[in-house]
Design a protein around this motif. Structure first.
Motif, PDB file in Angstrom:
ATOM      1  N   VAL A 123      15.527   3.153  33.825  1.00  0.00           N
ATOM      2  CA  VAL A 123      16.280   3.298  32.570  1.00  0.00           C
ATOM      3  C   VAL A 123      17.407   4.315  32.760  1.00  0.00           C
ATOM      4  O   VAL A 123      18.551   4.084  32.346  1.00  0.00           O
ATOM      5  CB  VAL A 123      15.352   3.719  31.422  1.00  0.00           C
ATOM      6  CG1 VAL A 123      16.159   4.023  30.161  1.00  0.00           C
ATOM      7  CG2 VAL A 123      14.326   2.628  31.144  1.00  0.00           C
ATOM      8  N   VAL A 126      20.184   2.770  35.104  1.00  0.00           N
ATOM      9  CA  VAL A 126      20.984   1.737  34.439  1.00  0.00           C
ATOM     10  C   VAL A 126      21.930   2.381  33.428  1.00  0.00           C
ATOM     11  O   VAL A 126      23.103   1.997  33.309  1.00  0.00           O
ATOM     12  CB  VAL A 126      20.069   0.692  33.768  1.00  0.00           C
ATOM     13  CG1 VAL A 126      20.869  -0.213  32.832  1.00  0.00           C
ATOM     14  CG2 VAL A 126      19.361  -0.142  34.830  1.00  0.00           C
ATOM     15  N   THR A 127      21.443   3.371  32.708  1.00  0.00           N
ATOM     16  CA  THR A 127      22.296   4.092  31.753  1.00  0.00           C
ATOM     17  C   THR A 127      23.461   4.753  32.477  1.00  0.00           C
ATOM     18  O   THR A 127      24.620   4.670  32.026  1.00  0.00           O
ATOM     19  CB  THR A 127      21.466   5.144  30.996  1.00  0.00           C
ATOM     20  OG1 THR A 127      20.394   4.492  30.295  1.00  0.00           O
ATOM     21  CG2 THR A 127      22.320   5.904  30.007  1.00  0.00           C
ATOM     22  N   LYS A 130      25.954   2.035  33.716  1.00  0.00           N
ATOM     23  CA  LYS A 130      26.762   1.478  32.620  1.00  0.00           C
ATOM     24  C   LYS A 130      27.894   2.423  32.242  1.00  0.00           C
ATOM     25  O   LYS A 130      29.026   1.993  31.992  1.00  0.00           O
ATOM     26  CB  LYS A 130      25.871   1.233  31.400  1.00  0.00           C
ATOM     27  CG  LYS A 130      25.020  -0.016  31.465  1.00  0.00           C
ATOM     28  CD  LYS A 130      24.144  -0.134  30.230  1.00  0.00           C
ATOM     29  CE  LYS A 130      24.976  -0.084  28.974  1.00  0.00           C
ATOM     30  NZ  LYS A 130      24.168  -0.067  27.748  1.00  0.00           N
ATOM     31  N   GLU A 131      27.602   3.710  32.201  1.00  0.00           N
ATOM     32  CA  GLU A 131      28.632   4.690  31.850  1.00  0.00           C
ATOM     33  C   GLU A 131      29.741   4.728  32.896  1.00  0.00           C
ATOM     34  O   GLU A 131      30.913   4.942  32.565  1.00  0.00           O
ATOM     35  CB  GLU A 131      27.988   6.073  31.712  1.00  0.00           C
ATOM     36  CG  GLU A 131      27.050   6.194  30.511  1.00  0.00           C
ATOM     37  CD  GLU A 131      26.302   7.510  30.499  1.00  0.00           C
ATOM     38  OE1 GLU A 131      26.397   8.258  31.512  1.00  0.00           O
ATOM     39  OE2 GLU A 131      25.604   7.794  29.507  1.00  0.00           O
ATOM     40  N   ALA A 151      13.733  -2.034  32.293  1.00  0.00           N
ATOM     41  CA  ALA A 151      15.031  -1.408  32.021  1.00  0.00           C
ATOM     42  C   ALA A 151      15.827  -2.221  31.007  1.00  0.00           C
ATOM     43  O   ALA A 151      16.479  -1.663  30.121  1.00  0.00           O
ATOM     44  CB  ALA A 151      15.819  -1.247  33.321  1.00  0.00           C
ATOM     45  N   ARG A 154      15.008  -1.675  27.387  1.00  0.00           N
ATOM     46  CA  ARG A 154      15.324  -0.369  26.820  1.00  0.00           C
ATOM     47  C   ARG A 154      16.797   0.017  26.947  1.00  0.00           C
ATOM     48  O   ARG A 154      17.175   1.127  26.581  1.00  0.00           O
ATOM     49  CB  ARG A 154      14.439   0.698  27.468  1.00  0.00           C
ATOM     50  CG  ARG A 154      13.025   0.650  26.913  1.00  0.00           C
ATOM     51  CD  ARG A 154      12.001   1.283  27.830  1.00  0.00           C
ATOM     52  NE  ARG A 154      10.708   1.317  27.161  1.00  0.00           N
ATOM     53  CZ  ARG A 154       9.914   0.260  26.998  1.00  0.00           C
ATOM     54  NH1 ARG A 154      10.293  -0.927  27.439  1.00  0.00           N
ATOM     55  NH2 ARG A 154       8.734   0.370  26.379  1.00  0.00           N
ATOM     56  N   THR A 155      17.591  -0.876  27.468  1.00  0.00           N
ATOM     57  CA  THR A 155      19.032  -0.635  27.565  1.00  0.00           C
ATOM     58  C   THR A 155      19.766  -1.918  27.181  1.00  0.00           C
ATOM     59  O   THR A 155      19.177  -3.004  27.163  1.00  0.00           O
ATOM     60  CB  THR A 155      19.450  -0.219  28.993  1.00  0.00           C
ATOM     61  OG1 THR A 155      19.062  -1.252  29.911  1.00  0.00           O
ATOM     62  CG2 THR A 155      18.799   1.094  29.403  1.00  0.00           C
ATOM     63  N   ASP A 156      21.042  -1.795  26.918  1.00  0.00           N
ATOM     64  CA  ASP A 156      21.864  -2.941  26.542  1.00  0.00           C
ATOM     65  C   ASP A 156      22.528  -3.508  27.789  1.00  0.00           C
ATOM     66  O   ASP A 156      23.439  -2.887  28.348  1.00  0.00           O
ATOM     67  CB  ASP A 156      22.910  -2.502  25.513  1.00  0.00           C
ATOM     68  CG  ASP A 156      23.789  -3.649  25.047  1.00  0.00           C
ATOM     69  OD1 ASP A 156      23.358  -4.806  25.196  1.00  0.00           O
ATOM     70  OD2 ASP A 156      24.905  -3.393  24.556  1.00  0.00           O
ATOM     71  N   VAL A 157      22.051  -4.666  28.260  1.00  0.00           N
ATOM     72  CA  VAL A 157      22.620  -5.296  29.452  1.00  0.00           C
ATOM     73  C   VAL A 157      23.081  -6.704  29.088  1.00  0.00           C
ATOM     74  O   VAL A 157      22.674  -7.272  28.072  1.00  0.00           O
ATOM     75  CB  VAL A 157      21.606  -5.339  30.613  1.00  0.00           C
ATOM     76  CG1 VAL A 157      21.216  -3.928  31.024  1.00  0.00           C
ATOM     77  CG2 VAL A 157      20.362  -6.148  30.234  1.00  0.00           C
TER      78      VAL A 157
END
Length: 256
Positions: A123, A126-127, A130-131, A151, A154-157
């Motif tokens: 998580v 991946v965060t 993405k940033e 992941a 719990r994250t926007d993919v």
């Protein structure tokens, strides 16, 4: 009566041994020293490094094509050095930007692998990706499919791609040891449960000739994906072959 007690004792002893060695059955940290592509094409490969929980430093890499068609974060299997594998993945998908980090204990990453820390690291990574790189697709192979599913829940993919995925560790383990109770299994990696929280489109690729993960696991798993986009079943590939097969490469290239 003596025979019954002996049998019970043997079963309990076997349970105890399996409980102690369980992490070694789930994780097999490796390091592939052959990373020629990174040295031959430094303009395409850039090393990454991220500090995760407990100040553990994880080794990563990003492959940068001239004009990336999409950005994919790859999660490797039980016996893969994910960072080293990006060299081969870049040959199969030359117009994908590909990011990978090695799990704790794998490659040059510090720490020791464990279910909770791998999921938490995923998580966080991946965060971070993405940033730094923008919208991501996640692709996970075998064990990495479970990590990627967690992941993605719990994250926007943008998409989730699962290659040779399993339903969960307990159901997979019972094929080998039918009488081993699930509550003794120290790592569960419940892919099916994680998929229930994934809103992104999900693509599943499996082989009916997979000797590690039987096809029924993939068939059961697809029922747990709220946004199933693709479920593709091949013939003629074992567990290790599907990721590099021409048919898979052609089909998954259409997803990106």
């Amino acid at each position: 009566m003596t025979v019954v007690l002996t049998v019970i004792g043997v079963i309990v002893l076997l349970w105890g041994v399996l409980f102690l060695v369980w992490p070694r059955l789930v994780f097999a940290p490796v390091y592939y020293p052959k990373r020629d592509a990174f040295h031959l094409h430094p303009e395409r490969f850039r090393g990454l490094e991220q500090v995760c929980g407990g100040n553990v430093v994880l080794e990563g890499i990003v492959y940068e094509p001239e004009s990336p068609r999409c950005t994919v974060f790859y999660f490797g299997g039980k016996e893969q050095d994910s960072v080293a594998l990006v060299g081969k993945l870049s040959e199969r998908f030359p117009d994908w930007r590909i990011i990978a980090f090695n799990y704790r204990g794998y490659g040059c990453s510090g720490g020791r692998p464990g279910e909770r820390v791998l999921l938490e690291d995923a998580v966080a990574l991946v965060t971070y990706a993405k940033e730094r790189f923008g919208p991501l697709m996640l692709m996970g192979y075998s064990l990495g499919g479970s990590v990627a599913a967690y992941a993605a829940s719990r994250t926007d993919v943008t998409q989730l791609i699962l290659v040779a995925p399993f339903y969960d560790i307990p159901s997979l383990a019972r094929r080998k040891v039918p009488f081993f109770p699930g509550w003794l299994m120290r790592c569960r990696f419940e892919t099916a449960r994680y998929l229930g929280g994934v809103s992104a489109p999900v693509s599943i690729f499996a082989s009916r000739d997979d000797e590690i993960v039987p096809l029924e696991q993939s068939l059961a798993l697809k029922e747990k994906a709220p946004s199933l986009a693709v479920h593709k079943v091949y013939s003629g590939y074992n567990h290790a072959e599907i990721l590099g097969s021409e048919r898979f490469i052609a089909d998954v290239s259409k997803v990106c």
